[in-house]
Write a protein that holds these residues in place. Sequence first.
Motif, PDB file in Angstrom:
ATOM      1  N   MET A   5       0.837  -1.199   0.000  1.00 26.92           N
ATOM      2  CA  MET A   5       0.000   0.000   0.000  1.00 26.92           C
ATOM      3  C   MET A   5       0.872   1.250   0.000  1.00 26.92           C
ATOM      4  O   MET A   5       0.616   2.196  -0.730  1.00 26.92           O
ATOM      5  CB  MET A   5      -0.917   0.001   1.232  1.00 26.92           C
ATOM      6  CG  MET A   5      -1.947   1.081   1.200  1.00 26.92           C
ATOM      7  SD  MET A   5      -1.949   2.463   2.368  1.00 26.92           S
ATOM      8  CE  MET A   5      -0.708   2.265   3.534  1.00 26.92           C
ATOM      9  N   GLN A   6       1.944   1.234   0.790  1.00 26.26           N
ATOM     10  CA  GLN A   6       2.848   2.381   0.839  1.00 26.26           C
ATOM     11  C   GLN A   6       3.501   2.602  -0.515  1.00 26.26           C
ATOM     12  O   GLN A   6       3.662   3.735  -0.961  1.00 26.26           O
ATOM     13  CB  GLN A   6       3.911   2.176   1.917  1.00 26.26           C
ATOM     14  CG  GLN A   6       3.358   2.307   3.311  1.00 26.26           C
ATOM     15  CD  GLN A   6       4.392   1.988   4.384  1.00 26.26           C
ATOM     16  OE1 GLN A   6       5.551   1.723   4.104  1.00 26.26           O
ATOM     17  NE2 GLN A   6       3.949   2.006   5.619  1.00 26.26           N
ATOM     18  N   SER A   7       3.845   1.520  -1.199  1.00 24.83           N
ATOM     19  CA  SER A   7       4.439   1.624  -2.528  1.00 24.83           C
ATOM     20  C   SER A   7       3.465   2.278  -3.512  1.00 24.83           C
ATOM     21  O   SER A   7       3.850   3.129  -4.315  1.00 24.83           O
ATOM     22  CB  SER A   7       4.852   0.236  -3.015  1.00 24.83           C
ATOM     23  OG  SER A   7       5.382   0.303  -4.300  1.00 24.83           O
ATOM     24  N   GLU A   8       2.203   1.896  -3.435  1.00 23.41           N
ATOM     25  CA  GLU A   8       1.190   2.514  -4.300  1.00 23.41           C
ATOM     26  C   GLU A   8       1.029   3.994  -3.975  1.00 23.41           C
ATOM     27  O   GLU A   8       0.877   4.823  -4.873  1.00 23.41           O
ATOM     28  CB  GLU A   8      -0.145   1.792  -4.156  1.00 23.41           C
ATOM     29  CG  GLU A   8      -0.167   0.425  -4.805  1.00 23.41           C
ATOM     30  CD  GLU A   8      -1.533  -0.230  -4.742  1.00 23.41           C
ATOM     31  OE1 GLU A   8      -2.529   0.464  -5.042  1.00 23.41           O
ATOM     32  OE2 GLU A   8      -1.599  -1.422  -4.397  1.00 23.41           O
ATOM     33  N   LEU A   9       1.076   4.330  -2.697  1.00 26.13           N
ATOM     34  CA  LEU A   9       0.989   5.739  -2.305  1.00 26.13           C
ATOM     35  C   LEU A   9       2.208   6.517  -2.799  1.00 26.13           C
ATOM     36  O   LEU A   9       2.079   7.672  -3.220  1.00 26.13           O
ATOM     37  CB  LEU A   9       0.858   5.879  -0.791  1.00 26.13           C
ATOM     38  CG  LEU A   9      -0.554   5.805  -0.240  1.00 26.13           C
ATOM     39  CD1 LEU A   9      -0.527   5.763   1.287  1.00 26.13           C
ATOM     40  CD2 LEU A   9      -1.408   6.968  -0.715  1.00 26.13           C
ATOM     41  N   GLU A  10       3.389   5.897  -2.748  1.00 19.82           N
ATOM     42  CA  GLU A  10       4.599   6.549  -3.255  1.00 19.82           C
ATOM     43  C   GLU A  10       4.446   6.873  -4.737  1.00 19.82           C
ATOM     44  O   GLU A  10       4.797   7.970  -5.179  1.00 19.82           O
ATOM     45  CB  GLU A  10       5.824   5.664  -3.039  1.00 19.82           C
ATOM     46  CG  GLU A  10       6.263   5.575  -1.603  1.00 19.82           C
ATOM     47  CD  GLU A  10       7.349   4.529  -1.376  1.00 19.82           C
ATOM     48  OE1 GLU A  10       7.979   4.060  -2.357  1.00 19.82           O
ATOM     49  OE2 GLU A  10       7.563   4.173  -0.203  1.00 19.82           O
ATOM     50  N   THR A  11       3.925   5.939  -5.502  1.00 20.86           N
ATOM     51  CA  THR A  11       3.692   6.162  -6.931  1.00 20.86           C
ATOM     52  C   THR A  11       2.708   7.312  -7.135  1.00 20.86           C
ATOM     53  O   THR A  11       2.914   8.171  -8.001  1.00 20.86           O
ATOM     54  CB  THR A  11       3.163   4.871  -7.596  1.00 20.86           C
ATOM     55  OG1 THR A  11       4.131   3.834  -7.391  1.00 20.86           O
ATOM     56  CG2 THR A  11       2.918   5.059  -9.076  1.00 20.86           C
TER      57      THR A  11
END
Length: 182
Positions: free
Chosen positions: A119-125
């Motif tokens: 989820m954090q990776s998606e938010l980073e994107t």
Amino acid sequence: MRRKDDTLRGTLIELAQYIADTEGIEAVNIRSIARKAGIASGTIYNYFSNKDEILLALTEEYWKQTLLEVGTEITADSFCEQLQEIFYFLKARIDQSAGKLMSSLGNVETAGQAHMASMQSELETALVRRMEQDASIRGDVWNDIFTKEQFARFIMMNMMMLLKAREPDITFFIKIVEHIIY
């Protein structure tokens, strides 16, 4: 072997969420979900091995929904205003029920953390996209080492740390970001 019904799995997750919302997370168990669904407890074991797997599925669904809502709920013009909105949006979600869900994962906490990292990776994107949309951000701030992606990761790591610490305000953090990119 009987084929699993994805619709029933979704219904079971919805019922578990309903129980968690109305009676508390501790009330979520195989029997209570089966009772609400009008099925035998054994049927649930075709979809979930135990309560922990149900809670993990609930957590996954919760964060998927949260990511979708972040996309529509965050409406500020500048990147830093958006960061502030994202922080308070996530803080409200964690205070409501996500924090309780995450802390109740027990035996599947590692899997829960892996999903949280996703989820954090998606938010980073999403943060990178939001930076690209803010014309006020200086173009000369980025280089081979200081990339938008690395900066988004830095922001997410710090925001997660502030959320875990239950920090009530992120004004200082926002000022740091402003000084770096504007």
